[in-house]
Design a protein around this motif. Structure first.
Motif, mmCIF file in Angstrom:
data_model
loop_
_atom_site.group_PDB
_atom_site.id
_atom_site.type_symbol
_atom_site.label_atom_id
_atom_site.label_comp_id
_atom_site.label_asym_id
_atom_site.label_seq_id
_atom_site.Cartn_x
_atom_site.Cartn_y
_atom_site.Cartn_z
ATOM 1 N N MET A 259 0.533 -1.116 -0.053
ATOM 2 C CA MET A 259 0.244 -0.491 -0.140
ATOM 3 C C MET A 259 0.921 1.518 0.429
ATOM 4 S SD MET A 259 -3.509 -1.255 0.132
ATOM 5 C CE MET A 259 -3.546 0.239 0.365
ATOM 6 N N ASP A 260 0.726 2.128 -0.863
ATOM 7 C CA ASP A 260 1.422 3.137 -0.703
ATOM 8 C C ASP A 260 1.113 4.244 -0.002
ATOM 9 O OD1 ASP A 260 1.769 2.686 -2.950
ATOM 10 O OD2 ASP A 260 0.091 4.095 -3.907
ATOM 11 N N PRO A 278 6.742 3.942 5.168
ATOM 12 C CA PRO A 278 7.927 4.037 5.299
ATOM 13 C C PRO A 278 8.545 4.012 4.161
ATOM 14 C CG PRO A 278 7.122 1.979 6.801
ATOM 15 C CD PRO A 278 6.110 2.593 5.938
ATOM 16 N N LYS A 279 10.174 4.167 3.993
ATOM 17 C CA LYS A 279 10.418 4.443 2.959
ATOM 18 C C LYS A 279 10.830 3.049 1.981
ATOM 19 C CE LYS A 279 13.044 8.367 4.509
ATOM 20 N NZ LYS A 279 14.938 9.007 5.218
ATOM 21 N N SER A 307 15.691 -7.012 7.059
ATOM 22 C CA SER A 307 16.158 -6.950 8.483
ATOM 23 C C SER A 307 16.037 -5.122 8.940
ATOM 24 C CB SER A 307 17.792 -7.200 8.531
ATOM 25 O OG SER A 307 18.450 -6.662 7.909
ATOM 26 N N SER A 308 15.792 -4.626 7.880
ATOM 27 C CA SER A 308 15.099 -3.104 8.110
ATOM 28 C C SER A 308 14.669 -2.611 9.289
ATOM 29 C CB SER A 308 15.498 -2.864 6.834
ATOM 30 O OG SER A 308 14.212 -2.484 6.522
ATOM 31 N N VAL A 309 14.890 -1.713 9.927
ATOM 32 C CA VAL A 309 13.539 -1.206 11.184
ATOM 33 C C VAL A 309 14.116 0.079 10.609
ATOM 34 C CG1 VAL A 309 13.716 -0.514 13.179
ATOM 35 C CG2 VAL A 309 14.676 -2.426 12.675
ATOM 36 N N GLU A 310 12.604 1.431 10.881
ATOM 37 C CA GLU A 310 12.492 2.697 10.616
ATOM 38 C C GLU A 310 11.835 3.305 11.773
ATOM 39 O OE1 GLU A 310 11.462 3.769 6.545
ATOM 40 O OE2 GLU A 310 11.545 1.631 5.987
ATOM 41 N N HIS A 316 6.773 14.726 14.118
ATOM 42 C CA HIS A 316 7.003 15.218 12.834
ATOM 43 C C HIS A 316 6.712 14.580 11.693
ATOM 44 C CE1 HIS A 316 11.321 15.936 15.350
ATOM 45 N NE2 HIS A 316 9.932 16.700 15.238
ATOM 46 N N GLY A 317 5.877 13.869 11.733
ATOM 47 C CA GLY A 317 5.280 12.756 10.401
ATOM 48 C C GLY A 317 6.150 12.278 9.221
ATOM 49 N N THR A 318 7.331 12.296 9.932
ATOM 50 C CA THR A 318 8.059 11.363 8.354
ATOM 51 C C THR A 318 9.272 10.116 9.557
ATOM 52 O OG1 THR A 318 10.526 13.175 9.739
ATOM 53 C CG2 THR A 318 9.285 14.070 8.057
#
Length: 514
Positions: A259-260, A278-279, A307-310, A316-318
């Protein structure tokens, strides 16, 4: 007299207006070094004991000492100070917390620690005390913090009491009437559930796409709101942060196209808003809400584990990247205990590693490893300083759910007595409120009470009669939203509950959201 009331009456005798004084003589002080004597050290006398401490430690964490050494008064040049009106045990607890320790505190020590947090204005100590709130000390903490004006601690203890009011009702008489009135004005946590659903269209609306809550008075499930038609809960990340429900990621269909955008629901305003994704596109990941941030942990992309974590900072909404997991993992079991984040990572030969994420240092730390024969399924929940890890039984008895407990304070594993079959609720979707654990499946919703090393069935209620994966969580539904509570899950709604707004900043903040 109850164990709560005895200590509460003792706290009533404390003088809330005690003042702290500098200088003067202390009768026969006992030296209790907390550090080495040096140019930047300070000898602080508290209740007849002398503590040699780092001045920078005090000024960086205590508003009282920071203001003192910025005042320009002659005391700024002194290397010895006398603090009157404080207990030594509270000062010791403060020093331990400031040095990164997690001290265990009895009732007397809790009172003195709250007093110290109030008069020296130590936010770190007050925050640590919040983590210690449980059913044994919540009334004492609430009353003492209320007396000394530690508002956040008093509020958090009051929320805990509100969630457990039925269990603590015989002890509430020992609190001041105005405090009981405040507790009753708060909104209790409600057990919530939502199933996995793909996006719908205007022509083919799916009226099963609802977020539901457990009406404990009728012991039945009811509809709170409908999902926005663009939202997907299939392989999505679902979490609660500041009493708002976040649904992030998810896939459109079997193609697993991500989903976008994500969605946020506020029960205060009964509105949905959009949030960025997420990026790193991901699905089948774990979403964790913690101290103003969402963490998207692991998951899959293009049918491969990542394995990435964001981290998403709500103010901030980022999104920004955080330290990666030690290994690629999808559908990671997680829990928060004592304001700490823990995840389970499967390994070979029946081993499961439990890692802690330390936000201040942005790193993962291996805490312990559980080695057990297991077949399928894994869930973890937290109660007090315990982590409970649930899994299916050995392959020859697949339907049994086996549980192990890890105590963070002692660092010891123990098997929890009893095995829980899926007929009594799926422990792979558990949520903890006070001393209760709520679980569900299609036929029954079960509330367990945690007593020592056992989970005992407290009551059974109607099951969540939906198919597919189920996400469960807790929300505080405002009292003025009672008009939303008349719709049973079985009813066909005449209208779609919840307005979709594009600007998340327009969603109001809930006073009782923690």
């Amino acid at each position: 007299m109850s164990r709560f009331a005895m200590k509460l009456h003792a706290s009533e005798e404390m003088e809330a207006g005690s003042c702290l004084r500098l200088g003067g003589e202390s009768p026969e002080p006992q030296l209790c070094k907390q550090g080495s004597q040096g140019r930047d050290s300070l000898a602080v006398t508290v209740d007849g004991r002398v503590f040699v401490v780092d001045k920078a430690l005090l000024t960086s964490h205590c508003e009282y000492f920071r203001a003192l050494y910025q005042s320009g008064m002659r005391e700024c040049l002194q290397t010895e100070l006398h603090l009157r009106g404080l207990g030594a045990a509270g000062f010791v607890a403060m020093l331990g917390v400031l040095n990164g320790e997690r001290p265990a505190l009895g009732a007397n020590e809790l009172v003195e620690a709250i007093e110290c947090a109030a008069f020296l204005q130590v936010r770190a100590l007050a925050g640590y005390l919040v983590d210690l709130i449980d059913s044994d000390n919540c009334l004492l903490m609430c009353h003492t913090a209320f007396t000394y004006g530690v508002r956040e601690l008093s509020h958090r203890a009051a929320l805990f009491i509100r969630d457990m009011r039925s269990d603590l009702r015989e002890d509430l008489w020992s609190l001041p009437p105005e405090l009981v009135e405040y507790i009753d004005s708060l909104v209790p946590c409600t057990y919530m559930a939502v199933c996995s659903h793909a996006p719908s269209s205007e022509l083919l609306q799916d009226f099963q796409r609802t977020v539901c809550y457990l009406d404990e008075d009728t012991r039945d499930w009811r509809v709170l709101t409908h999902l926005p038609k663009e939202a997907s809960t299939t392989m999505a990340g679902v979490a609660v942060l500041d009493n708002k429900l976040y649904i992030v990621g998810g896939v459109h269909d079997v193609s697993k196209k991500v989903m976008d955008s994500g969605f946020c629901y506020s029960p205060v305003t009964n509105t949905w808003s959009t949030v960025p994704s997420p990026k790193q596109p991901r699905y089948n990941f774990t979403l964790i809400g913690h101290e103003g941030c969402l963490y998207a942990v692991g998951g899959e992309y293009n049918r491969k584990a990542i394995s990435s974590v964001e981290k998403f900072r709500a103010s901030h909404g980022t999104w920004s990247f955080a330290s990666h997991l030690p290994c690629p993992a999808a559908s990671v079991a997680s829990a928060k205990a004592m304001s700490r984040i823990f995840v389970c990572l499967w390994k070979a030969k029946g081993a499961t590693d439990i890692h802690e994420y330390v936000p201040q240092e942005d790193r993962w730390v291996l805490v312990t490893t559980l080695v057990r024969q297991q077949s399928y399924g894994l869930c973890m929940v937290a109660h007090r300083d315990n982590l409970y890890v649930m899994r299916n039984g050995p392959c020859d008895d697949f339907l049994l759910c086996v549980m192990d407990r890890y105590n963070l304070t002692s660092g010891q594993w123990s098997a929890v007595a009893g095995q829980y079959g899926n007929s009594k609720g799926s422990l792979f979707t558990a949520a903890v409120r006070g001393d209760s654990v709520f679980t569900l499946n299609r036929t029954v919703t079960t509330e367990y009470t945690i007593e020592d090393s056992r989970w005992k069935t407290k009551r059974d209620m109607k099951g969540f009669g939906r198919i597919g994966s189920i996400y469960t969580f807790l929300l505080r539904i405002p009292k003025d939203a009672v008009q939303l509570k008349g719709s049973s899950m079985a009813d066909r709604p005449d209208q779609r509950y919840g307005l979709l707004v594009k600007d998340p900043s327009s969603v109001a903040h809930c006073l009782n959201d923690r």
